[in-house]
Design a protein around this motif. Structure first.
Motif, PDB file in Angstrom:
ATOM      1  N   PRO A  37     -56.189  61.173  -8.207  1.00  0.00           N
ATOM      2  CA  PRO A  37     -56.584  60.926  -9.583  1.00  0.00           C
ATOM      3  C   PRO A  37     -55.377  61.145 -10.491  1.00  0.00           C
ATOM      4  N   ARG A  38     -55.192  60.271 -11.447  1.00  0.00           N
ATOM      5  CA  ARG A  38     -54.019  60.392 -12.319  1.00  0.00           C
ATOM      6  C   ARG A  38     -54.396  60.030 -13.742  1.00  0.00           C
ATOM      7  N   SER A  39     -54.299  61.007 -14.647  1.00  0.00           N
ATOM      8  CA  SER A  39     -54.532  60.682 -16.063  1.00  0.00           C
ATOM      9  C   SER A  39     -53.182  60.360 -16.679  1.00  0.00           C
ATOM     10  N   SER A  40     -53.174  59.529 -17.712  1.00  0.00           N
ATOM     11  CA  SER A  40     -51.889  59.125 -18.289  1.00  0.00           C
ATOM     12  C   SER A  40     -51.165  60.332 -18.885  1.00  0.00           C
ATOM     13  N   ALA A  41     -51.945  61.367 -19.257  1.00  0.00           N
ATOM     14  CA  ALA A  41     -51.341  62.543 -19.893  1.00  0.00           C
ATOM     15  C   ALA A  41     -50.546  63.391 -18.885  1.00  0.00           C
ATOM     16  N   GLU A  42     -50.889  63.268 -17.592  1.00  0.00           N
ATOM     17  CA  GLU A  42     -50.244  64.126 -16.594  1.00  0.00           C
ATOM     18  C   GLU A  42     -48.909  63.552 -16.155  1.00  0.00           C
ATOM     19  N   LYS A  43     -47.916  64.441 -16.004  1.00  0.00           N
ATOM     20  CA  LYS A  43     -46.639  64.002 -15.447  1.00  0.00           C
ATOM     21  C   LYS A  43     -46.849  63.719 -13.961  1.00  0.00           C
ATOM     22  N   GLU A  44     -47.612  64.599 -13.334  1.00  0.00           N
ATOM     23  CA  GLU A  44     -47.860  64.484 -11.896  1.00  0.00           C
ATOM     24  C   GLU A  44     -49.310  64.860 -11.659  1.00  0.00           C
ATOM     25  N   SER A  45     -49.975  64.203 -10.706  1.00  0.00           N
ATOM     26  CA  SER A  45     -51.369  64.536 -10.429  1.00  0.00           C
ATOM     27  C   SER A  45     -51.468  65.985  -9.950  1.00  0.00           C
ATOM     28  N   VAL A  46     -52.388  66.726 -10.562  1.00  0.00           N
ATOM     29  CA  VAL A  46     -52.564  68.137 -10.199  1.00  0.00           C
ATOM     30  C   VAL A  46     -53.055  68.239  -8.758  1.00  0.00           C
ATOM     31  N   ALA A  47     -54.017  67.394  -8.400  1.00  0.00           N
ATOM     32  CA  ALA A  47     -54.572  67.442  -7.030  1.00  0.00           C
ATOM     33  C   ALA A  47     -53.482  67.129  -6.012  1.00  0.00           C
ATOM     34  N   PHE A  48     -52.597  66.189  -6.356  1.00  0.00           N
ATOM     35  CA  PHE A  48     -51.511  65.813  -5.440  1.00  0.00           C
ATOM     36  C   PHE A  48     -50.577  67.000  -5.211  1.00  0.00           C
ATOM     37  N   LYS A  49     -50.249  67.687  -6.295  1.00  0.00           N
ATOM     38  CA  LYS A  49     -49.357  68.850  -6.200  1.00  0.00           C
ATOM     39  C   LYS A  49     -49.949  69.892  -5.244  1.00  0.00           C
ATOM     40  N   VAL A  50     -51.261  70.131  -5.401  1.00  0.00           N
ATOM     41  CA  VAL A  50     -51.924  71.164  -4.598  1.00  0.00           C
ATOM     42  C   VAL A  50     -51.933  70.775  -3.119  1.00  0.00           C
ATOM     43  N   ALA A  51     -52.160  69.472  -2.861  1.00  0.00           N
ATOM     44  CA  ALA A  51     -52.364  69.046  -1.471  1.00  0.00           C
ATOM     45  C   ALA A  51     -51.089  68.565  -0.796  1.00  0.00           C
ATOM     46  N   SER A  52     -49.999  68.409  -1.556  1.00  0.00           N
ATOM     47  CA  SER A  52     -48.834  67.669  -1.040  1.00  0.00           C
ATOM     48  C   SER A  52     -48.298  68.243   0.271  1.00  0.00           C
ATOM     49  N   TYR A  54     -49.779  69.193   2.756  1.00  0.00           N
ATOM     50  CA  TYR A  54     -50.567  68.785   3.934  1.00  0.00           C
ATOM     51  C   TYR A  54     -50.575  67.269   4.152  1.00  0.00           C
ATOM     52  N   ILE A  55     -50.060  66.509   3.184  1.00  0.00           N
ATOM     53  CA  ILE A  55     -50.176  65.043   3.289  1.00  0.00           C
ATOM     54  C   ILE A  55     -49.189  64.494   4.319  1.00  0.00           C
ATOM     55  N   ASN A  56     -49.714  63.639   5.197  1.00  0.00           N
ATOM     56  CA  ASN A  56     -48.890  62.986   6.215  1.00  0.00           C
ATOM     57  C   ASN A  56     -47.841  62.113   5.510  1.00  0.00           C
ATOM     58  N   PRO A  57     -46.548  62.300   5.830  1.00  0.00           N
ATOM     59  CA  PRO A  57     -45.518  61.502   5.147  1.00  0.00           C
ATOM     60  C   PRO A  57     -45.703  59.993   5.356  1.00  0.00           C
ATOM     61  N   GLN A  58     -46.422  59.624   6.430  1.00  0.00           N
ATOM     62  CA  GLN A  58     -46.659  58.178   6.687  1.00  0.00           C
ATOM     63  C   GLN A  58     -47.809  57.638   5.832  1.00  0.00           C
ATOM     64  N   ALA A  59     -48.592  58.527   5.236  1.00  0.00           N
ATOM     65  CA  ALA A  59     -49.775  58.058   4.488  1.00  0.00           C
ATOM     66  C   ALA A  59     -49.330  57.307   3.233  1.00  0.00           C
ATOM     67  N   GLU A  60     -50.149  56.330   2.866  1.00  0.00           N
ATOM     68  CA  GLU A  60     -49.856  55.597   1.627  1.00  0.00           C
ATOM     69  C   GLU A  60     -50.568  56.327   0.484  1.00  0.00           C
ATOM     70  N   ILE A  61     -49.860  56.496  -0.635  1.00  0.00           N
ATOM     71  CA  ILE A  61     -50.456  57.176  -1.798  1.00  0.00           C
ATOM     72  C   ILE A  61     -50.910  56.108  -2.795  1.00  0.00           C
ATOM     73  N   VAL A  62     -52.171  56.178  -3.165  1.00  0.00           N
ATOM     74  CA  VAL A  62     -52.711  55.200  -4.117  1.00  0.00           C
ATOM     75  C   VAL A  62     -53.217  55.964  -5.340  1.00  0.00           C
ATOM     76  N   GLU A  63     -52.689  55.614  -6.496  1.00  0.00           N
ATOM     77  CA  GLU A  63     -53.140  56.296  -7.722  1.00  0.00           C
ATOM     78  C   GLU A  63     -54.408  55.645  -8.258  1.00  0.00           C
ATOM     79  N   ILE A  64     -55.331  56.488  -8.670  1.00  0.00           N
ATOM     80  CA  ILE A  64     -56.556  55.994  -9.301  1.00  0.00           C
ATOM     81  C   ILE A  64     -56.536  56.521 -10.736  1.00  0.00           C
ATOM     82  N   SER A  65     -56.598  55.610 -11.683  1.00  0.00           N
ATOM     83  CA  SER A  65     -56.488  56.022 -13.082  1.00  0.00           C
ATOM     84  C   SER A  65     -57.762  56.738 -13.540  1.00  0.00           C
TER      85      SER A  65
END
Ligand SMILES: C[S@@+](CC[C@H](N)C(=O)[O-])C[C@H]1O[C@@H](n2cnc3c(N)ncnc32)[C@H](O)[C@@H]1O
Length: 238
Positions: A37-52, A54-65
């Protein structure tokens, strides 16, 4: 045609990277696609920061506004376009994990997306992974019971009329006020009026390096608040 992929909604907990469940980390490690999830106000997604971590480097990241607005028409359009992205990936046979802060089923864009995904692709398999909520982690950090015995606990998004709090506090001995940033001073006025100024604690950015809490709510009057902030009220005291 590939088999339809599985859709996961993963609660990543309140902020600290060791407060995700084992199941959440397993799904995040193996998903083909991580939707953030990404709001325009955020520099970086908070959820992404928390989970990063554990994320598989091969995984594709898709932003949802997920715009920071209460305009239902704008939200609906954004959720619809987010759901369409997810449906397309599922039809391509991908495992898709939407990550969200705290618990996946509490005040999360995930549940809105889920309804739209299920409407458009009812045959898709879905699994929602719970996460530790911001307020349960706050209570634990402060070694403070959220509710004991026959105490009632209310969870309130403090975005509408804070005056409602007067009625709520008549019925519930313990109250979690979420999304308090915009209404803080008005909430404080009501707590003061009811003589509850010493029965509350303010918490911001729990689990982050700049985590902060205080029992002296008056000291923050007029100060700009973090979006990730809440107030716990315990009328019987701590
Ligand atoms: C959209 S809701 C998300 C709630 C989340 N799903 C949960 O289970 O906690 C956002 C609100 O949750 C609260 N919140 C979430 N994470 C927080 C944190 N780390 N520290 C303090 N409050 C937090 C704040 O009240 C914030 O305004």
């Amino acid at each position: 045609m590939p088999n339809i992929g599985k859709f996961y909604g993963v609660g990543v907990g309140p902020g600290a990277e060791d407060l995700l469940t084992v199941r959440a980390t397993e799904i995040i490690k193996t998903a083909d696609i991580i939707c953030i999830p990404r709001s325009s106000a955020e520099k970086e997604s908070v959820a992404f920061k928390v989970a990063s971590k554990y994320i598989n480097p091969q995984a594709e990241i898709v932003e949802i506004s997920t715009p920071m607005t209460r305009d239902q028409a704008i939200l609906n359009t954004e959720w619809q376009s987010g759901a369409e992205k997810i449906v397309k990936l599922l039809k391509d046979g991908k495992t898709v994990a939407f990550i969200t802060i705290g618990d996946s089923m509490l005040f999360s864009t995930y549940t809105y997306l889920l309804k739209k995904v299920q409407r458009s692709l009812p045959e898709a398999s879905v699994e929602s992974i719970p996460g530790i909520t911001s307020f349960s982690a706050t209570a634990a950090l402060l070694n403070m019971a959220l509710a004991e015995g026959n105490e009632k606990l209310a969870i309130i998004p403090a975005i509408d009329d804070p005056a409602d709090l007067r009625t709520i506090l008549k019925q519930f001995s313990n109250v979690v006020l979420m999304k308090v940033a915009g209404k803080y001073d008005e909430i404080l006025d009501i707590l003061n009026e009811l003589g509850l100024e010493d029965k509350a604690v303010y918490m911001s950015k729990l689990g982050y390096p700049d985590q902060f809490f205080t029992y002296d709510l008056e000291s923050l009057r007029g100060v700009k608040k973090e979006y990730l902030s809440l107030i716990l009220v315990k009328q019987e005291g701590f």
